[in-house]
Design an enzyme around this catalytic site. Structure first.
Site, PDB file in Angstrom:
ATOM      1  N   HIS A  37       0.840  -1.208   0.000  1.00 28.69           N
ATOM      2  CA  HIS A  37       0.000   0.000   0.000  1.00 28.69           C
ATOM      3  C   HIS A  37       0.871   1.252   0.000  1.00 28.69           C
ATOM      4  O   HIS A  37       0.583   2.234  -0.684  1.00 28.69           O
ATOM      5  CB  HIS A  37      -0.872   0.057   1.254  1.00 28.69           C
ATOM      6  CG  HIS A  37      -1.797  -1.113   1.433  1.00 28.69           C
ATOM      7  ND1 HIS A  37      -1.628  -2.064   2.406  1.00 28.69           N
ATOM      8  CD2 HIS A  37      -2.918  -1.472   0.760  1.00 28.69           C
ATOM      9  CE1 HIS A  37      -2.598  -2.951   2.334  1.00 28.69           C
ATOM     10  NE2 HIS A  37      -3.401  -2.623   1.346  1.00 28.69           N
ATOM     11  N   GLY A 147      -2.540  -1.580  -7.248  1.00 30.89           N
ATOM     12  CA  GLY A 147      -1.426  -2.518  -7.274  1.00 30.89           C
ATOM     13  C   GLY A 147      -1.623  -3.597  -8.332  1.00 30.89           C
ATOM     14  O   GLY A 147      -2.735  -4.100  -8.531  1.00 30.89           O
ATOM     15  N   LYS A 149      -0.626  -6.524  -8.110  1.00 30.24           N
ATOM     16  CA  LYS A 149      -0.920  -7.820  -7.488  1.00 30.24           C
ATOM     17  C   LYS A 149      -2.367  -8.217  -7.776  1.00 30.24           C
ATOM     18  O   LYS A 149      -2.665  -9.381  -8.001  1.00 30.24           O
ATOM     19  CB  LYS A 149      -0.689  -7.756  -5.971  1.00 30.24           C
ATOM     20  CG  LYS A 149      -0.690  -9.126  -5.340  1.00 30.24           C
ATOM     21  CD  LYS A 149      -0.964  -9.074  -3.865  1.00 30.24           C
ATOM     22  CE  LYS A 149      -2.408  -8.742  -3.630  1.00 30.24           C
ATOM     23  NZ  LYS A 149      -2.785  -8.680  -2.223  1.00 30.24           N
ATOM     24  N   ASP A 150      -3.262  -7.230  -7.757  1.00 27.00           N
ATOM     25  CA  ASP A 150      -4.671  -7.490  -8.076  1.00 27.00           C
ATOM     26  C   ASP A 150      -4.860  -7.173  -9.560  1.00 27.00           C
ATOM     27  O   ASP A 150      -5.500  -6.188  -9.942  1.00 27.00           O
ATOM     28  CB  ASP A 150      -5.559  -6.643  -7.172  1.00 27.00           C
ATOM     29  CG  ASP A 150      -5.394  -7.021  -5.709  1.00 27.00           C
ATOM     30  OD1 ASP A 150      -6.093  -7.923  -5.253  1.00 27.00           O
ATOM     31  OD2 ASP A 150      -4.526  -6.444  -5.037  1.00 27.00           O
TER      32      ASP A 150
HETATM   33  N1  LIG Z   1       2.047  -6.413  -2.479  1.00 25.47           N
HETATM   34  C1  LIG Z   1       1.472  -5.372  -3.050  1.00 25.47           C
HETATM   35  N2  LIG Z   1       2.171  -4.582  -3.880  1.00 25.47           N
HETATM   36  C2  LIG Z   1       1.582  -3.506  -4.478  1.00 25.47           C
HETATM   37  N3  LIG Z   1       0.301  -3.146  -4.294  1.00 25.47           N
HETATM   38  C3  LIG Z   1      -0.435  -3.919  -3.479  1.00 25.47           C
HETATM   39  C4  LIG Z   1       0.107  -5.054  -2.813  1.00 25.47           C
HETATM   40  N4  LIG Z   1      -0.868  -5.609  -2.061  1.00 25.47           N
HETATM   41  C5  LIG Z   1      -1.965  -4.865  -2.259  1.00 25.47           C
HETATM   42  N5  LIG Z   1      -1.706  -3.844  -3.097  1.00 25.47           N
HETATM   43  C6  LIG Z   1      -2.662  -2.860  -3.594  1.00 25.47           C
HETATM   44  O1  LIG Z   1      -3.164  -2.067  -2.559  1.00 25.47           O
HETATM   45  C7  LIG Z   1      -4.500  -1.669  -2.864  1.00 25.47           C
HETATM   46  C8  LIG Z   1      -5.363  -2.011  -1.699  1.00 25.47           C
HETATM   47  O2  LIG Z   1      -5.395  -3.417  -1.547  1.00 25.47           O
HETATM   48  P1  LIG Z   1      -5.955  -4.155  -0.278  1.00 25.47           P
HETATM   49  O3  LIG Z   1      -6.256  -3.170   0.790  1.00 25.47           O
HETATM   50  O4  LIG Z   1      -6.993  -5.130  -0.684  1.00 25.47           O
HETATM   51  O5  LIG Z   1      -4.679  -4.933   0.229  1.00 25.47           O
HETATM   52  P2  LIG Z   1      -4.260  -6.395   0.038  1.00 25.47           P
HETATM   53  O6  LIG Z   1      -3.023  -6.581   0.818  1.00 25.47           O
HETATM   54  O7  LIG Z   1      -4.326  -6.691  -1.425  1.00 25.47           O
HETATM   55  O8  LIG Z   1      -5.356  -7.186   0.768  1.00 25.47           O
HETATM   56  P3  LIG Z   1      -5.777  -8.639   0.436  1.00 25.47           P
HETATM   57  O9  LIG Z   1      -4.616  -9.294  -0.246  1.00 25.47           O
HETATM   58  O10 LIG Z   1      -6.066  -9.184   1.742  1.00 25.47           O
HETATM   59  O11 LIG Z   1      -6.927  -8.431  -0.502  1.00 25.47           O
HETATM   60  C9  LIG Z   1      -4.887  -2.434  -4.133  1.00 25.47           C
HETATM   61  O12 LIG Z   1      -4.729  -1.577  -5.242  1.00 25.47           O
HETATM   62  C10 LIG Z   1      -3.880  -3.551  -4.166  1.00 25.47           C
HETATM   63  O13 LIG Z   1      -3.617  -4.026  -5.455  1.00 25.47           O
HETATM   64  C1  LIG Z   2      -9.828  -1.261  -4.558  1.00 24.94           C
HETATM   65  C2  LIG Z   2     -10.443  -1.676  -3.235  1.00 24.94           C
HETATM   66  C3  LIG Z   2      -9.970  -0.728  -2.141  1.00 24.94           C
HETATM   67  C4  LIG Z   2     -11.961  -1.516  -3.356  1.00 24.94           C
HETATM   68  O1  LIG Z   2     -12.579  -1.869  -2.165  1.00 24.94           O
HETATM   69  C5  LIG Z   2     -10.106  -3.131  -2.878  1.00 24.94           C
HETATM   70  O2  LIG Z   2     -10.624  -4.014  -3.796  1.00 24.94           O
HETATM   71  C6  LIG Z   2      -8.647  -3.361  -2.644  1.00 24.94           C
HETATM   72  O3  LIG Z   2      -8.223  -3.038  -1.537  1.00 24.94           O
HETATM   73  O4  LIG Z   2      -7.934  -3.850  -3.546  1.00 24.94           O
HETATM   74  N1  BAL Z   3      -7.353  -6.754  -2.847  1.00 29.84           N
HETATM   75  C1  BAL Z   3      -8.665  -7.143  -3.308  1.00 29.84           C
HETATM   76  C2  BAL Z   3      -9.638  -7.054  -2.226  1.00 29.84           C
HETATM   77  C3  BAL Z   3     -10.349  -8.332  -1.948  1.00 29.84           C
HETATM   78  O1  BAL Z   3      -9.728  -9.403  -1.964  1.00 29.84           O
HETATM   79  O2  BAL Z   3     -11.540  -8.292  -1.674  1.00 29.84           O
END
Ligand SMILES: Nc1ncnc2c1ncn2[C@@H]1O[C@H](COP(=O)(O)OP(=O)(O)OP(=O)(O)O)[C@@H](O)[C@H]1O
Ligand SMILES: CC(C)(CO)[C@@H](O)C(=O)[O-]
Ligand code: BAL
Length: 291
Positions: A37, A147, A149-150
């Site tokens: 994040h 990110g 990652k998603d």
């Molecule tokens: N390892 C990472 N590197 C870069 N961006 C990331 C990473 N993990 C999450 N993000 C990005 O941060 C933003 C918020 O993601 P989120 O709060 O869902 O965190 P998360 O760690 O992906 O949670 P979860 O994996 O439990 O869904 C999204 O745009 C996500 O792609």
């Molecule tokens: C973009 C987002 C904040 C929408 O709830 C969520 O999917 C996440 O954290 O990746």
């Molecule tokens: N990072 C995507 C949020 C989810 O898994 O719902």
């Protein structure tokens, strides 16, 4: 740094910045912040004058049997991290602020939301698109940071912004990894020590495929096998696919355009996802997508 919990306060706080011609960056999150994040935040701070972080665990993107109620939360720590990273404004609404009584209008994404996570989390991207559209309308950012990652999420959000004429740039930021290669994720907090160790199998397989790709392997089948073998350390694999990086359609045969190798599965009760992008046109494909 200021923290606001209502849409009215958010708009009021941003109106002056907008009038002054400041560029506004938005980093949407669900909190429990980590370096992934924070890399989005740093990018926004570097590219924009005002950085807004939203922290909201969005119920509409969770399925009935998913982890909405147990999703990790630590707002005080999140606020400290945001302050240290140079965030200007944190938006931390409660559920009623985003979905007030009578709420009934959703954004329905198209085919980009169907494969991969969309197939295993019905309604997930409808919830994501809806809340992201609302955040875009509330903040009206010049840029929004997501990110890699998603991977599918970025594709869906980018398409939505284009299709619905949302006047902003969607910026993709590379995946941040732990030292041992595991992609950072808030859900890593669920993993017991032995599970955390097993989680390494995902990036290990993806990196093996990337190394083979760099040495010239272009056949989807053998590349998939390199990822599949270590995935036996997972308790279940939902998908392992090579997809066109633009359309997310499955790619078989030779890789002749940018693709993503995407993985999702469970270790214990924890669902993890990861991916790498491979681009035959780029000499540095692996380096730029270490990610
Ligand atoms: N390892 C990472 N590197 C870069 N961006 C990331 C990473 N993990 C999450 N993000 C990005 O941060 C933003 C918020 O993601 P989120 O709060 O869902 O965190 P998360 O760690 O992906 O949670 P979860 O994996 O439990 O869904 C999204 O745009 C996500 O792609
Ligand atoms: C973009 C987002 C904040 C929408 O709830 C969520 O999917 C996440 O954290 O990746
Ligand atoms: N990072 C995507 C949020 C989810 O898994 O719902």
């Amino acid at each position: 740094m200021e923290t606001v919990t209502t849409v009215a306060a958010l708009r009021e706080r941003l109106a002056a910045s907008r009038r002054a011609g400041k560029r506004i960056g938005l980093v949407p999150t669900m909190g429990y912040l980590h370096e992934g994040h924070l890399s989005l935040v740093r990018e926004s701070v570097a590219e924009c004058d005002v950085t807004v972080v939203s922290i909201f665990v969005n119920p509409t993107q969770f399925g009935a049997n998913e982890d909405l109620s147990s999703y990790p939360r630590d707002p005080d720590r999140d606020l400290d991290l945001c302050r240290e990273a140079g965030v200007d404004l944190v938006f931390m609404p409660d559920v009623g602020e985003i979905y007030p009584e009578g709420f009934q209008t959703y954004v329905e994404p198209g085919p980009l939301a169907e494969p991969l996570c969309g197939a295993f989390r019905p309604g997930h991207f409808r919830g994501v698109a809806t809340v992201v559209a609302k955040l875009f309308n509330m903040v009206q950012p010049d840029k929004a940071f997501f990110g890699r990652k998603d991977f599918q999420q970025v594709a869906v959000v980018r398409r939505m912004a284009r299709d619905l004429d949302m006047p902003l740039e969607v910026v993709t930021v590379d995946t941040v990894r732990e030292q041992d290669g595991v992609a950072m994720s808030s859900r890593n907090a669920y993993l017991a020590a032995d599970e955390r160790e097993r989680a390494r199998c995902i990036s290990r397989g993806l990196f093996a495929a990337r190394a083979a790709f760099e040495k010239g392997e272009r056949r989807a089948g053998p590349l998939l096998e390199l990822v599949r073998a270590p995935l036996s350390a997972m308790d279940s694999v939902q998908y392992l696919e090579i997809v066109d990086a633009g359309t997310l359609e499955a790619v078989a045969g030779d890789i002749d355009r940018p693709v993503a190798i995407c993985v999702a599965g469970y270790i214990g009760k924890t669902r993890l996802i990861d991916n790498i992008v491979l681009d035959p046109a780029s000499a540095e494909n692996a380096v730029s997508t270490a990610a």
